[in-house]
Design a protein around this motif. Structure first.
Motif, short mmCIF file in Angstrom:
data_model
loop_
_atom_site.label_atom_id
_atom_site.label_comp_id
_atom_site.label_asym_id
_atom_site.label_seq_id
_atom_site.Cartn_x
_atom_site.Cartn_y
_atom_site.Cartn_z
N CYS A 32 0.85 -1.19 0.00
CA CYS A 32 0.00 0.00 0.00
C CYS A 32 0.89 1.24 0.00
CB CYS A 32 -0.93 0.00 1.21
SG CYS A 32 -0.10 0.10 2.80
N SER A 33 0.28 2.41 -0.01
CA SER A 33 1.06 3.64 0.00
C SER A 33 1.33 4.10 1.43
CB SER A 33 0.30 4.75 -0.74
OG SER A 33 -0.81 5.18 0.02
N VAL A 34 2.33 4.96 1.56
CA VAL A 34 2.65 5.54 2.87
C VAL A 34 1.46 6.36 3.36
CG1 VAL A 34 4.17 7.13 4.10
CG2 VAL A 34 5.12 5.54 2.44
N LYS A 35 0.80 7.08 2.45
CA LYS A 35 -0.35 7.89 2.85
C LYS A 35 -1.46 7.03 3.43
CE LYS A 35 0.14 11.97 0.02
NZ LYS A 35 -0.54 12.89 -0.88
N THR A 36 -1.68 5.85 2.85
CA THR A 36 -2.69 4.94 3.38
C THR A 36 -2.33 4.56 4.82
OG1 THR A 36 -3.26 4.04 1.22
CG2 THR A 36 -3.75 2.64 3.13
N LEU A 37 -1.07 4.25 5.06
CA LEU A 37 -0.65 3.90 6.41
C LEU A 37 -0.83 5.07 7.37
CD1 LEU A 37 2.68 1.96 5.73
CD2 LEU A 37 0.43 1.01 6.27
N GLN A 38 -0.40 6.24 6.94
CA GLN A 38 -0.41 7.40 7.82
C GLN A 38 -1.83 7.85 8.19
OE1 GLN A 38 2.08 10.08 5.60
NE2 GLN A 38 3.94 9.32 6.59
N ARG A 39 -2.80 7.50 7.39
CA ARG A 39 -4.18 7.86 7.70
C ARG A 39 -4.75 6.99 8.82
NH1 ARG A 39 -4.76 8.59 1.96
NH2 ARG A 39 -5.47 6.45 1.77
N ARG A 40 -4.10 5.91 9.13
CA ARG A 40 -4.61 4.99 10.14
C ARG A 40 -3.94 5.27 11.48
NH1 ARG A 40 -6.13 0.05 7.13
NH2 ARG A 40 -6.92 0.91 5.18
N ARG A 41 -4.74 5.63 12.47
CA ARG A 41 -4.20 5.90 13.81
C ARG A 41 -3.49 4.68 14.38
NH1 ARG A 41 -9.15 8.70 16.75
NH2 ARG A 41 -9.20 10.53 15.45
N GLN A 42 -4.06 3.52 14.14
CA GLN A 42 -3.48 2.29 14.69
C GLN A 42 -2.09 2.04 14.10
OE1 GLN A 42 -6.16 -0.98 14.50
NE2 GLN A 42 -4.88 -2.30 15.75
N PHE A 43 -1.87 2.44 12.83
CA PHE A 43 -0.54 2.32 12.23
C PHE A 43 0.45 3.18 12.99
CE2 PHE A 43 2.67 4.45 9.67
CZ PHE A 43 3.48 3.37 9.36
N ASN A 44 0.07 4.43 13.23
CA ASN A 44 0.98 5.35 13.92
C ASN A 44 1.36 4.83 15.30
OD1 ASN A 44 1.13 7.31 11.84
ND2 ASN A 44 -0.90 8.03 12.41
N LYS A 45 0.40 4.24 16.01
CA LYS A 45 0.70 3.68 17.33
C LYS A 45 1.62 2.47 17.21
CE LYS A 45 -1.35 1.76 21.54
NZ LYS A 45 -0.04 1.34 21.93
N ALA A 46 1.31 1.56 16.29
CA ALA A 46 2.15 0.36 16.12
C ALA A 46 3.55 0.74 15.69
CB ALA A 46 1.51 -0.58 15.10
N TYR A 47 3.66 1.72 14.79
CA TYR A 47 4.97 2.16 14.29
C TYR A 47 5.78 2.77 15.44
CZ TYR A 47 8.43 4.31 11.21
OH TYR A 47 9.59 4.67 10.59
N GLN A 48 5.15 3.63 16.21
CA GLN A 48 5.84 4.28 17.33
C GLN A 48 6.23 3.26 18.39
OE1 GLN A 48 6.54 7.61 16.89
NE2 GLN A 48 8.00 7.11 18.47
N ASP A 49 5.34 2.30 18.68
CA ASP A 49 5.66 1.24 19.66
C ASP A 49 6.88 0.44 19.20
OD1 ASP A 49 3.53 2.01 21.24
OD2 ASP A 49 2.24 0.32 20.66
N GLY A 50 6.93 0.11 17.91
CA GLY A 50 8.07 -0.63 17.38
C GLY A 50 9.36 0.15 17.50
N LEU A 51 9.31 1.44 17.18
CA LEU A 51 10.51 2.28 17.30
C LEU A 51 10.94 2.40 18.75
CD1 LEU A 51 9.77 5.20 14.80
CD2 LEU A 51 11.32 3.26 14.47
N ASN A 52 9.98 2.54 19.65
CA ASN A 52 10.31 2.62 21.08
C ASN A 52 10.95 1.33 21.57
OD1 ASN A 52 9.34 5.23 21.24
ND2 ASN A 52 7.33 4.62 21.99
N ASP A 53 10.44 0.19 21.10
CA ASP A 53 11.04 -1.10 21.47
C ASP A 53 12.47 -1.18 20.95
OD1 ASP A 53 8.68 -1.82 22.66
OD2 ASP A 53 8.11 -3.31 21.15
N ALA A 54 12.69 -0.70 19.73
CA ALA A 54 14.04 -0.72 19.16
C ALA A 54 14.99 0.15 19.97
CB ALA A 54 14.00 -0.25 17.70
#
Length: 75
Positions: A32-54
């Motif tokens: 999918c596109s980055v814009k599709t991901l960024q429109r989803r709040r759940q994506f932003n949370k999962a992405y941030q959680d992953g970065l925080n874990d890293a």
């Protein structure tokens, strides 16, 4: 009739973020596109959680290396 909603596996998002994949790379893996991901709040949370874990993992590794370094010096 609109477009079919893209299903996003948020566990995959988090795991890819943990290994420091960019949003562009994650979008490519998910087909999918980055814009599709960024429109989803759940994506932003999962992405941030992953970065925080890293970051937490990296901090623990640095701390562990410091302990080994200091132990080696004191010998």
């Amino acid at each position: 009739m609109g477009r079919k909603k893209v299903k996003i596996d948020y566990d995959t998002v988090k795991n890819l973020a943990k290994i420091c994949c960019t949003q562009e790379e994650i979008a490519s893996v998910l087909g999918c596109s980055v814009k599709t991901l960024q429109r989803r709040r759940q994506f932003n949370k999962a992405y941030q959680d992953g970065l925080n874990d890293a970051r937490a993992t990296a901090a623990m590794e640095v701390s562990r290396e410091r302990k080994h370094y200091h132990a080696d010096i004191s010998r």
